[in-house]
Design a protein around this motif. Structure first.
Motif: not given
Length: 460
Positions: A33-39, A167-173, A182-196
């Motif tokens: 399950i790949i959580d790519k964090t960013l689009t 933004t992964p969601l999945s049921p418990k199977l 495995s649950h792969i979490k892509i972790v950016p090494t830079y600040d990717y936050k947007k102002n909202l």
């Protein structure tokens, strides 16, 4: 009834100038399950471009507009949707001029691919990598798109498979643990936050009028209700400068055209935006809104009048703000709140369902001892128990709990809990890690007896 699947977490760093193909030059990893964090990091490109994934692939995409946009970029790709037949798929599978077959398909049309493979003598499970993209949609839309779960019946039969989303969601199977996922979490090494800017208000419509008057930038308005979009368009008197993007379910596009609105169920690559473009949830994720425009994003929630407009900061907002490939301007979420909401926790929902299931099974045992009208009445009683709506109806799984519907209920309740109090919503936005949030509240007087000049003065 509900599986407890705790998967091994594997963090993988990514730099600002890197894409998924840099991390996985031979294609995406399997059993993950790949959580790519960013689009916009080229995850589907990593699988569709045969320079990287030198293998046959099936990619499940949640909606047709995604398929349309990918077909423009990859001419050897086969997009399978309504109107594409089993024969079309079979012909593609047997085309020897295409070395690596790349099939992109909606969940509802997956059965065509499976049937065509049988006709062509192709073993999908061994010869193809299966990727379910934007996997949260399978959970979020399982309640009104029953066939969206169909590919999961075969998912664990594939030798090579993965789920992916920012933004992964999945049921418990059980399959996740049985296949050593495995649950792969892509972790950016830079600040990717947007102002909202999160704006709470007692009058969503007036705040919308105020926001669109602040500057001349084009506005991309994300609002999961075409009818409410029409209401805002009429109140702002912007019909000639607006367009509504939504699904064509129940001939919605033609009806909008007949009412005098510009509307479409797809977004063409390179399309120039209207001054005000309204997008329903069909366009919240996966779709590349490839336009030279860099619009301001306005997300609109009116949970008092249209509950389906509730936006989840953890999924919807992250996806929405990553749709425009050329960039965006300001990001604003306008919302009210709904006092008296009493959503249940995950634990409470599961506990209730397990209790209901016991009662349902007791009635099923009793029903076996009855005949005629008594048996029919007991069936009607069973169908009134809430657990009934999350049971499979088809023959293979009839009577078993549909874990996607369970997770759908849990996620809906989680989102509702944020709109009890706007501080909860503000906290959630901060917890996502994707936004620098500024929150303020705008209060408007009752407009029942206020003249038009005064109303205009209030929003100026």
């Amino acid at each position: 009834m509900i599986e407890n699947t705790n998967l091994e977490l594997k963090p993988v760093e990514i730099r600002e100038n890197q894409y998924m193909s840099d991390l996985y030059p031979d294609g995406l990893p399997s059993n993950a399950i790949i959580d790519k964090t960013l689009t916009a990091k080229g995850a589907t490109t990593c699988e569709l471009d045969e320079r990287y994934a030198k293998r046959n692939s099936i990619i499940i995409e949640p909606n047709v507009p995604v398929i349309d946009s990918k077909q423009v970029k990859y001419p050897n790709l086969l997009g399978v949707r309504e109107g594409v037949t089993d024969y079309d798929v079979k012909k593609y599978l047997l085309d020897k001029s295409i070395r690596y077959k790349k099939i992109i398909v909606t969940p509802e049309s997956y059965s065509k691919v499976k049937q065509a493979a049988e006709y062509a003598g192709v073993n999908l499970f061994k010869d193809f990598f299966l990727l379910i993209d934007e996997c949260e949609k399978v959970v979020q839309e399982a309640n009104f798109r029953p066939a969206i779960v169909q590919p999961f019946f075969d998912f664990f039969s594939f030798d090579n498979k993965a789920l992916i989303s920012a933004t992964p969601l999945s049921p418990k199977l059980k399959g996740f643990t049985k296949h050593s996922f495995s649950h792969i979490k892509i972790v950016p090494t830079y600040d990717y936050k947007k102002n909202l800017s999160l704006i709470g208000t007692n009058n969503v419509q007036l705040e919308f009028l105020k926001q669109i008057s602040l500057n001349d930038n084009k506005k991309a308005i994300f609002l999961n209700s075409p009818e409410y979009a029409k209401t805002l368009i009429e109140k702002a008197d912007i019909r000639n400068h607006s367009k509504i993007y939504c699904s064509n379910q129940e001939n919605a596009i033609n009806k909008l055209h007949e009412d005098g609105y510009k509307a479409s169920d797809s977004f063409v690559s390179g399309e120039i935006l209207e001054q005000y473009s309204f997008f329903t949830s069909r366009f919240y994720s996966a779709v590349d809104l490839d336009t030279p425009d860099k619009p301001d994003i306005i997300m609109v929630t009116d949970c008092l009048n249209k509950q389906q407009t509730m936006i989840d900061p953890f999924t919807h907002s992250v996806q929405i703000t990553g749709r425009f490939r050329s960039g965006i301007g300001n990001i604003t979420h306008i919302t009210n709140w709904k006092e008296g909401l009493k959503p249940k926790s995950r634990e409470e929902i599961i506990e209730d369902m397990e209790a209901q299931r016991k009662v349902y099974n007791m009635l099923a045992d009793l029903k076996e001892t009855l005949t005629g009208r008594e048996r029919q009445l007991l069936t009607e009683i069973q169908e009134r128990i809430p657990i009934y709506k999350v049971l499979f109806r088809n023959n293979d799984y009839k009577g078993k709990v549909n874990p996607f519907l369970v997770e759908c209920d849990i996620q809906k309740s989680k989102v509702e809990s944020l709109y009890q109090d706007l501080q909860f919503l503000n906290n959630a936005y901060n917890e996502t890690g994707h936004f620098n949030v500024s929150y303020h509240y705008e209060h408007y007087l009752s407009l029942i007896h206020i003249s038009e000049p005064t109303r205009l003065a209030l929003i100026s």
